[in-house]
Scaffold this active site. Structure first.
Site, short mmCIF file in Angstrom:
data_model
loop_
_atom_site.label_atom_id
_atom_site.label_comp_id
_atom_site.label_asym_id
_atom_site.label_seq_id
_atom_site.Cartn_x
_atom_site.Cartn_y
_atom_site.Cartn_z
N GLU A 1 -27.24 91.49 84.97
CA GLU A 1 -26.83 92.10 84.13
C GLU A 1 -28.22 93.04 84.58
O GLU A 1 -27.73 94.21 84.30
CB GLU A 1 -27.42 91.91 83.13
CG GLU A 1 -25.38 91.45 82.45
CD GLU A 1 -23.77 91.64 83.18
OE1 GLU A 1 -24.06 92.72 82.78
OE2 GLU A 1 -23.23 90.10 82.94
N GLU B 1 -18.01 98.05 76.97
CA GLU B 1 -16.79 98.04 77.91
C GLU B 1 -15.03 97.73 78.32
O GLU B 1 -15.67 96.42 77.23
CB GLU B 1 -17.56 97.77 79.64
CG GLU B 1 -16.34 97.83 80.35
CD GLU B 1 -17.81 97.16 81.99
OE1 GLU B 1 -18.82 96.85 81.71
OE2 GLU B 1 -17.17 97.34 82.90
ZN LIG Z 1 -20.77 92.56 85.74
#
Ligand SMILES: [Zn+2]
Ligand SMILES: *[C@@H]1O[C@H](CO)[C@@H](O)[C@H](O)[C@H]1NC(C)=O
Ligand SMILES: *[C@H]1O[C@H](CO)[C@@H](O)[C@H](O)[C@H]1NC(C)=O
Length: 948
Positions: free
Chosen positions: A379, A201
């Site tokens: 997360e 990401e």
């Molecule tokens: Zn995040």
């Protein structure tokens, strides 16, 4: 993903005017002939592929197909706009990957299964694959077994490979070479100590291979096969479940993983290394047993227990609060030392910055423990908000991040104290996000354009995004919000959606019209709400007026309660007012006497609240600081009193009236023996930060603010020296002999005691006082029961001079020795020195930069020294030497890691906020950066935005 730290991460794009800069040129060495024909090996024939990957491809007989693009010097930074979103004409529905990892070179072979997008009705017939040719050497390319010709079958452009009109059912095979060992950007596949790991990401996957690297292409990663040396890299991990593993001979081994759920490429992950682990299980609400494993370098395994505990708490909480259950059999977490961000939610294989997962009492502070819990939760919660329902494009980032930050805040609030949590989050928001939103990088939570998406992982998208989600809950109630969430998952599970889809789900589930509320997504800047009050014959009228960057009024929830002026009793309990007009009157009737309003309780909206008159009613503030039933506003009232006092000290002199109010609030808190919420007491004694104070004025003189805040602190410390020492001793006695715990009460006691220590150590005028302060701090240091106390003591000692200098040096040396090479402890050692309040701090930082333990390559270490220094007032020293020092570092850092260099440049772009002389020096340093060649897209975007 979770940001690192909570301070300002400045960012934003520049305008359409784009100057041409050199694309980071990379030479791929000599061109050689003999193309390998990739159809010689079938996918099933792993041995053959491995052999290709291992030997044939590595020999000097390989043509690099994309070398011409890589050496082109033309590519200028490109600005990308939200309004230009184009759907994909073809989708990659399935992908197989083979990583053959060898020292100094990794061969990645992929098969992409391409199908037309059935519902696509646009003009394009081509499929665009993203690939970063500065990192990925393309060695072979074939479609359905046939080698492809450049020009006829595909074209190459910087960052792209355009495949012309692929037929339905096409299988595209690519072979590329990458060098993880040279990947200092830490994006894509890179080597960190004894392991290889990935960070994809936002756009790291294109640094691994050619692929439609955008979140709306969701594919099943059916076969991910990892091959590496068995002894050096015994652990082979990827997303999902392992379906096969074994020996390859030659001391090498392999493992094959499959992930049955389609996912975007940014959630791909693999880790290959020599790792230790701990193991546990969790039984879900429907009775399924899930295996949980947390990995780290072997010498850190004993610091993983808290993370495991937090993980189990997160899993339980998401079931209780949102009815969301984990659905796979295995959950892996890996701790990585060199990591740009805080952590990453890759499906089934989360990767964490060691700073957010390793914790034991001897190396982690209470705040570290709290952060580990919060980030593990964050997360984990992404599994639903982010992974199962993801973003259509990166402009929608707040869809997953704002929502998940809100969820982790609620989780932490439930695990610890709600009020403390709220105070901590608002402190962070004000010091970081408000500042960002007032500077050149101001942007709405859903931005309209970017050059480098990495620059948009901002405090605005995250923290303000979370505030906007919190406002939904405030407006719709907890039950209404839950209904909206249920509908959101029911509609969108397994797809890539937009912020508008989220708003529709909330609105449809509750029947509440949210069309005006939607403006929050497109409005930048911090709105200001002013209030005016009037009381007459049992009727109280509150007039609220809003001002923001939107020409239409925003829908702002304002929580209000009224307290009887005489008795202090609550006359009207908390009520949410819907401010929907530019100016609106709210009437409260039938009151039994005049009232004091408590406005914006729990900080119900991310706005600045000011009295219409421009003058704070200090008497009312003192009243609220003593009696408000809302924990947040009680704290807030005290902070406002301190703020007035600090600004008085800065401009001329503290007035007796304000000082007496502040003194009363301070004294009451300090001697409050009833409350057991020690953290709240501690926060009520801490003065507003210099960052928060700076936000309140138009022109910042950092040194004057620093001095004024110091003057108030010292005056209060002298005034209450006896009481501070009494409280300190009491807490010491209460804690002595009891077992070390990390729970709300113990954390609170340590926090309060350390605040007392800080005040006491600020009394250091005379040599005699210097000695006393040093002795107190030194004994605190020596008797410390864990890292929290140690850091508090060293923080005080690090700023000592005169009679305290020898104690300071001794403590620093002891701390360093005790660290015994522990990376996270050494980070603290660097930070505490970089943040110290000493006259020669820049020289000290320069020396530390040459320390053998310092490196620019590790982001945590870099932040611990350079980032910490940029937050020190000394950074703003008048000559501008601090600015020049940072600029020099950024020049080097940008060649290594643009994500980190562009973040650190955030300290320079705020130049307009400072007085003329400082501002001009900062600007000149920015200009030097802008002229630098080559410069990364990341840094270019920040710097040019800052210069505008
Ligand atoms: Zn995040
Ligand atoms: C497929 O095409 C439809 C219609 O244009 C579009 O809405 C959808 O987003 C496309 N899918 C992807 C992944 O681009
Ligand atoms: C979350 O859910 C997805 C899809 O249901 C699953 O593949 C994944 O492994 C789960 N866990 C994590 C941590 O992503």
């Amino acid at each position: 993903m979770k940001l690192f730290g909570s301070k300002a991460f400045s960012v934003f794009l520049l305008s359409n005017a784009v100057t041409s800069i050199a694309f980071r040129p990379v030479s791929f060495g000599k061109q050689v002939k003999q193309q390998i024909s990739s159809q010689q090996c079938g996918w099933g024939d792993q041995k053959c592929l491995a052999a290709r990957g291992g030997s044939t491809l590595s020999s000097a007989t390989t043509t690099v197909l994309n070398s011409a693009v890589a050496s082109e010097e033309t590519a200028a930074p490109v600005e990308i706009f939200r309004k230009d979103y184009e759907p994909l004409p073809h989708l990659v529905e399935k992908i197989n990957m083979l990583f053959s990892i060898e020292e100094g070179k990794t061969i990645v072979t992929t098969e992409l299964f391409i199908e037309p997008n059935e519902s696509y009705n646009g003009k394009s017939r081509d499929l665009t694959l993203d690939g970063d040719e500065t990192c990925v050497k393309l060695l072979a390319l074939s479609l359905n077994g046939k080698d492809l010709e450049e020009g006829t079958d595909y074209t190459l452009a910087p960052g792209k490979l355009i495949l012309k009109n692929p037929p339905a059912g096409a299988v595209l095979k690519t072979v590329v070479e990458i060098v993880p060992e040279d990947n200092t950007q830490l994006s894509g596949l890179y080597k960190d100590g004894p392991m290889y790991c990935t960070q994809c990401e936002a756009m790291g996957f294109r640094r691994i291979t050619y692929y439609p690297d955008r979140p709306d292409n969701m594919a099943v990663f059916e076969n991910v096969r990892l091959e590496a040396d068995k002894e050096a890299y015994p652990v082979l991990l990827a997303n999902g479940n392992m379906i096969d593993s074994g020996d390859l001979g030659d001391g090498r081994h392999y493992a094959t993983w499959t992930d049955p759920y389609p996912k975007p490429s940014y959630l791909f992950c693999c880790v290959v290394g020599d790792l230790g682990k701990i193991h546990d299980t969790y039984t879900t609400m429907s009775g399924r047993k899930v295996d949980l494993q947390v990995f780290s370098e072997s010498h850190n395994v004993h610091k993983l227990d808290y993370a495991m505990e937090s993980l189990k708490n997160s899993m339980k909480w998401d079931e209780d609060r949102f009815g969301l259950e984990y659905d796979l059999d295995l959950y892996n977490i890996v701790a990585v030392d060199s990591f740009n961000m805080g952590a990453m939610e890759n499906k089934g294989l989360n990767v964490f910055n060691t700073a957010y997962v390793l914790a034991d009492k001897d190396t982690a502070t209470d705040s570290d423990f709290e952060r580990v819990e919060g980030v593990i939760g964050h997360e984990y919660f992404h599994n639903w908000t982010g992974n199962r329902v993801t973003c259509r494009d990166w402009f929608q980032l707040t869809l997953k991040e704002g929502l998940t930050v809100f969820r982790d805040q609620e989780f932490s609030g439930d695990m610890n104290s709600k009020a403390v949590n709220r105070i901590e989050n608002v402190r962070g928001l004000r010091a970081g996000q408000f500042r960002e939103d007032a500077g050149p990088m101001s942007h709405p939570i859903r931005p309209d354009s970017y050059i480098s998406m990495d620059n948009f992982y901002t405090a605005t998208v995250y923290s303000k995004g979370a505030e906007i989600i919190r406002m939904y809950q405030t407006l719709l109630s907890v039950e209404g919000f839950r209904k909206g969430m249920d509908l959101y998952f029911e509609r969108h599970d397994g797809s890539a959606v937009t912020c508008d889809d989220f708003l529709s789900a909330m609105s449809d589930a509750t029947g509440v019209d949210l069309s005006q509320f939607a403006l929050w997504y497109s409005t930048n800047g911090t709105p200001v709400v002013t209030y005016d009050t009037k009381y007459e014959d049992g009727t109280f009228v509150l007039t609220l007026t809003q001002k923001s960057n939107s020409d239409k009024p925003l829908h702002i929830p304002i929580s209000v309660g009224l307290l009887n002026k005489e008795t202090g009793e609550e006359a009207v309990a908390t009520k949410v007012l819907d401010l929907k007009e530019m100016t609106q009157e709210f009437k409260f009737e039938g009151l039994k006497g005049d009232v004091v309003p408590s406005i914006l309780r729990e900080f119900s909206a991310p706005v600045k609240l000011l009295p219409a008159s421009g003058e704070e009613d200090e008497e009312a503030l003192a009243f609220l600081a003593a009696r408000d039933t809302d924990g947040f506003n009680k704290w807030e009232a005290g902070q406002k009193l301190f703020t007035s006092l600090i600004f008085q000290a800065k401009d001329a002199e503290m007035t007796d009236k304000t000082y007496d109010f502040a003194k009363e609030a301070f004294g009451r808190t300090l001697t409050d023996k009833e409350s057991k919420d020690y953290s709240i007491l501690a926060y009520a004694l801490i003065l507003p930060s210099e960052g928060t104070l700076g936000e309140l004025v138009d022109v910042v003189d950092p040194i004057a603010i620093h001095k004024a805040r110091g003057a108030v602190k010292k005056r209060l410390a002298r005034e209450f020296a006896t009481e501070l020492k009494e409280r300190y001793d009491e807490l010491t006695a209460a804690m002595e002999g009891s077992e070390f715990k990390v729970d709300a009460e113990s954390i609170g006691m340590r926090r309060l005691r350390n605040v007392c220590l800080e005040y006491l150590c600020s009394i250091r005028e005379t040599p005699e006082e210097q000695k006393t302060a040093a002795e107190l701090a030194m004994s605190h240091f020596k008797k410390a029961s864990g890292m929290t106390d140690k850091v508090a003591a060293l923080g005080a000692l690090a700023s000592m001079d005169g009679e305290g200098a020898s104690a300071r040096d001794e403590a620093l040396e002891t701390f360093y020795k005790d660290a015994d090479g522990d990376a996270l402890v050494l980070n603290k050692w660097f930070s505490l020195q970089a943040m110290a309040d000493l006259p020669d701090i820049l020289d000290r930082v320069k020396k530390l930069k040459e320390h053998p333990d310092f490196t620019l390559k590790n982001p945590n270490r870099c932040r611990s020294l350079i980032g910490a220094f940029a937050m020190n007032t000394a950074f703003h020293e008048e000559s501008g030497a601090g600015y020049a020092f940072l600029r020099e570092i950024l020049e080097d850092l940008d060649q290594l890691n643009p994500q980190i260099s562009s973040r650190m440049a955030g300290s320079l772009i705020q130049w307009k906020k400072y007085d003329e002389k400082r501002g001009q020096i900062m600007k000149a340093e920015l200009q030097k950066l802008a002229d630098m060649k080559p410069i990364s897209d990341d840094l270019f975007e920040i710097v040019s935005r800052g210069l505008k």
